[in-house]
Design an enzyme around this catalytic site. Structure first.
Site, PDB file in Angstrom:
ATOM      1  N   GLY A 180       6.074   8.990  -5.461  1.00  0.00           N
ATOM      2  CA  GLY A 180       5.227   8.138  -5.406  1.00  0.00           C
ATOM      3  C   GLY A 180       5.129   7.315  -6.618  1.00  0.00           C
ATOM      4  O   GLY A 180       4.684   6.176  -6.750  1.00  0.00           O
ATOM      5  N   SER A 228       0.294  10.417  -7.014  1.00  0.00           N
ATOM      6  CA  SER A 228      -0.149  11.068  -8.092  1.00  0.00           C
ATOM      7  C   SER A 228       1.202  11.644  -8.728  1.00  0.00           C
ATOM      8  O   SER A 228       0.883  12.244  -9.815  1.00  0.00           O
ATOM      9  CB  SER A 228      -1.157  12.193  -7.810  1.00  0.00           C
ATOM     10  OG  SER A 228      -0.897  13.168  -6.963  1.00  0.00           O
ATOM     11  N   SER A 286      12.915  12.876   5.440  1.00  0.00           N
ATOM     12  CA  SER A 286      13.496  13.764   4.805  1.00  0.00           C
ATOM     13  C   SER A 286      14.880  14.062   5.550  1.00  0.00           C
ATOM     14  O   SER A 286      14.859  13.762   6.929  1.00  0.00           O
ATOM     15  CB  SER A 286      12.895  14.911   4.754  1.00  0.00           C
ATOM     16  OG  SER A 286      13.673  16.286   4.425  1.00  0.00           O
ATOM     17  N   TYR A 293       7.441  22.419   8.395  1.00  0.00           N
ATOM     18  CA  TYR A 293       7.908  21.164   7.745  1.00  0.00           C
ATOM     19  C   TYR A 293       8.975  20.199   8.479  1.00  0.00           C
ATOM     20  O   TYR A 293       8.629  19.014   8.704  1.00  0.00           O
ATOM     21  CB  TYR A 293       8.352  21.361   6.295  1.00  0.00           C
ATOM     22  CG  TYR A 293       8.844  20.222   5.624  1.00  0.00           C
ATOM     23  CD1 TYR A 293       7.741  19.400   4.876  1.00  0.00           C
ATOM     24  CD2 TYR A 293      10.035  19.926   5.402  1.00  0.00           C
ATOM     25  CE1 TYR A 293       8.260  18.092   4.241  1.00  0.00           C
ATOM     26  CE2 TYR A 293      10.403  18.691   4.672  1.00  0.00           C
ATOM     27  CZ  TYR A 293       9.629  18.003   4.162  1.00  0.00           C
ATOM     28  OH  TYR A 293       9.854  16.871   3.511  1.00  0.00           O
ATOM     29  N   GLY A 320       0.251   8.859  -1.844  1.00  0.00           N
ATOM     30  CA  GLY A 320       0.725   9.966  -2.445  1.00  0.00           C
ATOM     31  C   GLY A 320       1.527   9.418  -3.928  1.00  0.00           C
ATOM     32  O   GLY A 320       2.498  10.017  -4.030  1.00  0.00           O
ATOM     33  N   LEU A 375       0.837  -1.176   0.043  1.00  0.00           N
ATOM     34  CA  LEU A 375       0.045  -0.044   0.081  1.00  0.00           C
ATOM     35  C   LEU A 375       1.044   1.213   0.022  1.00  0.00           C
ATOM     36  O   LEU A 375       1.687   1.530   0.888  1.00  0.00           O
ATOM     37  CB  LEU A 375      -0.788   0.223   1.301  1.00  0.00           C
ATOM     38  CG  LEU A 375      -1.885   1.308   1.626  1.00  0.00           C
ATOM     39  CD1 LEU A 375      -2.490   1.750   0.421  1.00  0.00           C
ATOM     40  CD2 LEU A 375      -2.620   1.100   2.699  1.00  0.00           C
ATOM     41  N   ILE A 376       0.633   2.087  -0.977  1.00  0.00           N
ATOM     42  CA  ILE A 376       1.569   3.362  -1.115  1.00  0.00           C
ATOM     43  C   ILE A 376       0.664   4.693  -1.222  1.00  0.00           C
ATOM     44  O   ILE A 376      -0.450   4.467  -1.701  1.00  0.00           O
ATOM     45  CB  ILE A 376       2.429   3.234  -2.270  1.00  0.00           C
ATOM     46  CG1 ILE A 376       3.069   1.923  -2.547  1.00  0.00           C
ATOM     47  CG2 ILE A 376       3.264   4.384  -2.401  1.00  0.00           C
ATOM     48  CD1 ILE A 376       3.782   1.807  -3.939  1.00  0.00           C
ATOM     49  N   GLY A 402       5.634  12.462  -8.834  1.00  0.00           N
ATOM     50  CA  GLY A 402       7.051  12.302  -8.441  1.00  0.00           C
ATOM     51  C   GLY A 402       7.528  10.871  -7.841  1.00  0.00           C
ATOM     52  O   GLY A 402       7.286   9.869  -8.668  1.00  0.00           O
TER      53      GLY A 402
END
Length: 284
Positions: free
Chosen positions: A15, A11, A138, A151, A9, A6-7, A13
């Protein structure tokens, strides 16, 4: 071994790259995104690679959209082997300038959304006594950076979530947790951050302006310093982690990211020494 993955995001880059690479490796891939009207790029990439995957709507900000996806996967395959929390959103503005609604949104997408998805798969993985949760964080989850405090704060939180769950869920139930820590990624993500600055009032004419201008103007220079990777390069690291029989708790995705965070990670690059200390302190 074929895995059910299950991934979130998918839509754009990274992902898209993860979903396609996982499908190419023969896994059952459930690629999700908030708005499936934005699936064209994923469909095109899958077609070019000659692979099939299942695309479903999932909004990490809405638990009511997450449970139907996990239920669907369990009906189809009876297990969820891997959850890859990739959905995220950047934000570049000083905390003093930030609107409180924006702060809440960044935290909700980057941290709480990750927690919601983990919470949804945990009963299934715990019952199976197996599974792997991979959180895309990140270097900003290890090192605070200018104008990225909101962020970075959210990504620091994901790092803490990953470490804490690895300290007792992994040894008790056999579910692994890994934080993959890229530097910059050449995708829409960086462009979205710059658009977001404009959409939330642009560069405000105040005492922060010359500092922000220096930060933004340096972004082009930094493009040539090894900071930025392609989505495919980061996806390759995710795939390697996913097939590792003893996956790390944290891993950087490039030599630049490794060097940038070395002061913080040098004594314990993959996080296992710290995990052992936590277990010894609290659970033995």
């Amino acid at each position: 071994m074929k895995k059910t993955i299950l991934i979130t995001g998918t839509s754009t880059g990274l992902g898209i790259s993860i979903a396609v690479e996982a499908a190419k490796a023969g896994h059952h891939v459930y690629a999700t995104m908030r708005n499936t009207d934005r699936r064209a790029a994923l469909d095109q990439a899958a077609a070019q690679a000659g692979v099939e995957l299942t695309v479903l709507p999932l909004d990490v900000q809405d638990s009511a959209t997450i449970t139907p996806v996990t239920d669907r996967i369990m009906r189809d395959h009876g297990r969820i082997d891997v959850l890859i929390n990739n959905a995220g959103m950047g934000y570049a503005r000083s905390l003093e300038q930030a609107d409180e609604a924006d702060i809440q949104r960044i935290l909700d997408i980057n941290y709480t959304g990750t927690a919601r998805c983990i919470k949804a798969v945990m009963p299934h993985m715990r019952k199976a006594r197996a599974g792997h949760v991979i959180n895309i964080t990140s270097v900003g989850g290890l090192v605070g950076q200018p104008f990225n405090e909101v962020y970075c704060g959210a990504k620091f939180a994901v790092e803490g979530l990953t470490e804490a769950m690895a300290s007792y869920v992994t040894p008790s139930f056999g579910i692994n947790f890994t934080a993959v820590e890229p530097g910059g990624i050449r995708s829409e993500f960086a462009n979205t951050v710059l658009r977001q600055i404009e959409e939330t009032g642009g560069m405000l004419d105040d005492e922060y302006l010359p500092i922000l201008q220096k930060y933004v103007s340096g972004s082009q220079t930094r493009m040539g310093e090894g900071i930025y990777q392609t989505p495919d390069e980061v996806a390759a690291v995710v795939m390697r982690v996913m097939t590792d029989p003893e996956p790390p708790i944290r891993v950087r995705s490039s030599d630049w990211a490794e060097e940038f965070t070395r002061i913080k990670t040098g004594l314990d690059p993959d996080g296992t020494r710290q995990q052992q200390m936590v277990v010894k302190t609290f659970l033995l």
